[in-house]
Design a protein around this motif. Sequence first.
Motif, short mmCIF file in Angstrom:
data_model
loop_
_atom_site.label_atom_id
_atom_site.label_comp_id
_atom_site.label_asym_id
_atom_site.label_seq_id
_atom_site.Cartn_x
_atom_site.Cartn_y
_atom_site.Cartn_z
N VAL A 39 -28.08 -20.23 29.93
CA VAL A 39 -28.90 -20.39 31.27
C VAL A 39 -29.91 -19.08 31.01
O VAL A 39 -31.20 -19.26 31.42
CB VAL A 39 -28.04 -20.19 32.60
CG1 VAL A 39 -29.32 -19.79 33.86
CG2 VAL A 39 -27.51 -21.36 32.75
N LEU A 40 -29.43 -17.82 30.81
CA LEU A 40 -30.53 -16.78 30.44
C LEU A 40 -31.36 -17.15 29.45
O LEU A 40 -32.73 -16.67 29.68
CB LEU A 40 -29.49 -15.58 30.01
CG LEU A 40 -30.32 -14.05 30.12
CD1 LEU A 40 -30.94 -13.68 31.43
CD2 LEU A 40 -29.43 -13.28 29.45
N GLU A 41 -30.97 -17.78 28.46
CA GLU A 41 -32.11 -18.26 27.55
C GLU A 41 -33.06 -18.94 28.00
O GLU A 41 -34.44 -18.89 27.81
CB GLU A 41 -31.42 -18.96 26.25
CG GLU A 41 -30.62 -17.95 25.24
CD GLU A 41 -30.07 -18.57 23.88
OE1 GLU A 41 -30.38 -17.98 22.95
OE2 GLU A 41 -29.48 -19.38 24.33
N ARG A 42 -32.61 -20.06 28.91
CA ARG A 42 -33.72 -20.95 29.44
C ARG A 42 -34.63 -20.27 30.34
O ARG A 42 -35.69 -20.23 30.40
CB ARG A 42 -33.06 -21.73 30.15
CG ARG A 42 -32.40 -23.06 29.18
CD ARG A 42 -31.80 -24.32 29.98
NE ARG A 42 -31.00 -24.02 31.00
CZ ARG A 42 -29.71 -24.25 31.11
NH1 ARG A 42 -29.01 -24.23 29.62
NH2 ARG A 42 -28.86 -23.95 32.16
N GLU A 43 -34.03 -19.10 31.20
CA GLU A 43 -34.56 -18.33 32.00
C GLU A 43 -35.60 -17.41 31.33
O GLU A 43 -36.92 -17.37 31.89
CB GLU A 43 -33.74 -17.45 33.00
CG GLU A 43 -32.94 -17.98 33.89
CD GLU A 43 -31.98 -17.30 34.75
OE1 GLU A 43 -31.55 -17.62 35.62
OE2 GLU A 43 -31.68 -16.36 34.10
N THR A 44 -35.54 -16.89 30.07
CA THR A 44 -36.47 -16.20 29.69
C THR A 44 -37.29 -16.90 28.55
O THR A 44 -38.43 -16.51 28.03
CB THR A 44 -35.79 -15.00 28.66
OG1 THR A 44 -34.86 -15.89 27.61
CG2 THR A 44 -34.73 -14.28 29.61
N GLY A 45 -36.99 -18.08 28.27
CA GLY A 45 -37.72 -19.00 27.20
C GLY A 45 -37.61 -18.37 26.11
O GLY A 45 -38.40 -18.82 25.13
N THR A 46 -36.54 -17.84 25.34
CA THR A 46 -36.40 -17.11 24.32
C THR A 46 -35.18 -17.28 23.50
O THR A 46 -34.03 -17.34 24.64
CB THR A 46 -36.73 -15.52 24.38
OG1 THR A 46 -37.89 -15.27 25.10
CG2 THR A 46 -36.74 -14.99 23.20
N ASP A 47 -34.77 -17.37 22.34
CA ASP A 47 -33.87 -17.36 21.73
C ASP A 47 -33.10 -16.18 21.85
O ASP A 47 -33.71 -15.26 21.11
CB ASP A 47 -33.68 -17.95 20.33
CG ASP A 47 -34.17 -19.74 20.38
OD1 ASP A 47 -33.72 -20.46 21.25
OD2 ASP A 47 -34.95 -19.92 19.24
N LEU A 48 -31.88 -15.75 22.25
CA LEU A 48 -31.38 -14.57 22.50
C LEU A 48 -30.08 -14.63 21.47
O LEU A 48 -29.86 -13.33 21.32
CB LEU A 48 -30.94 -14.35 23.96
CG LEU A 48 -32.05 -14.29 24.96
CD1 LEU A 48 -31.47 -14.13 26.33
CD2 LEU A 48 -32.96 -13.29 24.80
N LEU A 49 -29.81 -15.56 21.18
CA LEU A 49 -28.42 -15.68 20.34
C LEU A 49 -28.49 -16.49 19.14
O LEU A 49 -29.28 -17.55 19.04
CB LEU A 49 -27.10 -16.00 21.21
CG LEU A 49 -26.84 -15.50 22.81
CD1 LEU A 49 -25.94 -16.37 23.29
CD2 LEU A 49 -26.58 -14.15 22.32
N GLU A 50 -27.61 -16.13 18.11
CA GLU A 50 -27.66 -17.15 17.00
C GLU A 50 -26.37 -17.22 16.25
O GLU A 50 -25.70 -16.11 16.65
CB GLU A 50 -28.67 -16.54 16.02
CG GLU A 50 -28.37 -14.92 15.30
CD GLU A 50 -29.54 -14.66 14.51
OE1 GLU A 50 -30.39 -15.33 14.01
OE2 GLU A 50 -29.47 -13.61 14.08
N ARG A 51 -25.96 -18.28 16.19
CA ARG A 51 -24.68 -18.61 15.46
C ARG A 51 -24.46 -17.89 13.99
O ARG A 51 -25.25 -17.96 13.20
CB ARG A 51 -24.37 -19.81 15.68
CG ARG A 51 -24.13 -20.51 16.92
CD ARG A 51 -23.05 -21.52 17.14
NE ARG A 51 -22.69 -21.73 18.23
CZ ARG A 51 -21.90 -21.24 19.13
NH1 ARG A 51 -20.69 -20.64 18.25
NH2 ARG A 51 -21.35 -21.64 20.41
N GLU A 52 -23.34 -17.32 14.06
CA GLU A 52 -22.87 -16.82 12.47
C GLU A 52 -21.55 -17.26 12.27
O GLU A 52 -20.64 -16.78 12.67
CB GLU A 52 -23.12 -15.37 12.31
CG GLU A 52 -22.93 -14.89 11.10
CD GLU A 52 -23.01 -13.21 11.02
OE1 GLU A 52 -22.27 -12.61 11.60
OE2 GLU A 52 -24.04 -12.84 10.33
#
Length: 296
Positions: A39-52
């Motif tokens: 939800v926070l990513e949608r609110e900011t319109g930014t990719d905040l996390l990436e999978r490893e």
Amino acid sequence: MLNPWRLKLLVDLQELGTVRAVAGRAHLSPSAVSQQLAVLERETGTDLLEREGRRVRLTPAGQLLAARSRDVLHRLEQLSAGDRDAPSGTVQLAVFQSAVHALAVPAAEAVAAAHPAVEVVVLELEPHESMPALRRGDVDVIVTTTDLAGTELGPAVDLLPLGTDEVVAVLPPGHPAAAAERLDLASCAGERWTLDVPGSYMSELVTRRCRDAGFEPHVVCRLQNYLVALQHVEAGRSVALLPSLAVDTRFDVLTRPLDPPSVRRVVAALRRPSAAQPAVRVVLDQLRTTAAPVLG
């Protein structure tokens, strides 16, 4: 407007490294944490996390937002804690065992009497436990020593010196080594010893001092409770080295300073933004007042 609670989850992920750890701190399921971060990513319109693999990590944008959010959240905490004249809120205070009754409990009682809106929660954590807890944000203030490897201060940690506490030899009544004004540990090479648990500050210190005196201590007890250790020594079943703060006068034991002496530096430590919080300042001031007559 971004939700401060979701920002806190992002900050926790930066500090703790895994969604599972964040979920444990927030008392949520890992899936609920992941949903809120999405939800926070949608609110900011930014990719905040990436999978490893099976884990996630913060992107550069996520790292930047977490760093900026940390300051914002601390400012919000300051506002909710009230102004300088009326401090309020809960302060998590972690102290090592011998400081619980000598420093923490009297300080907490004095704060409660002078500032009823401030609640001090006292936790017993030894130095090798309390500094990591402070860095993680699990506690607000710790009373510790800087003399143990692994307790070094980070760039975001401030400290307030409280004084010094001498480590003394604790002997049963009538012990012949008590005739000396200062005890040479070599005279106790054949004794049975009570030590703290392995890896603790006092266990490491006692082992090192005995080895420096030319012997390996014959350990018959490993006790985290200083009162039980004093009882064991009082019964004539062992000797010990303990901080002066830990020696309860209700026990019939003899104490002698060491030759050469061992003195630990006692400090209060806190994360840098926390120093501005009125409730934290009240606790720090009271700790300093309480420590003055009992520490060197």
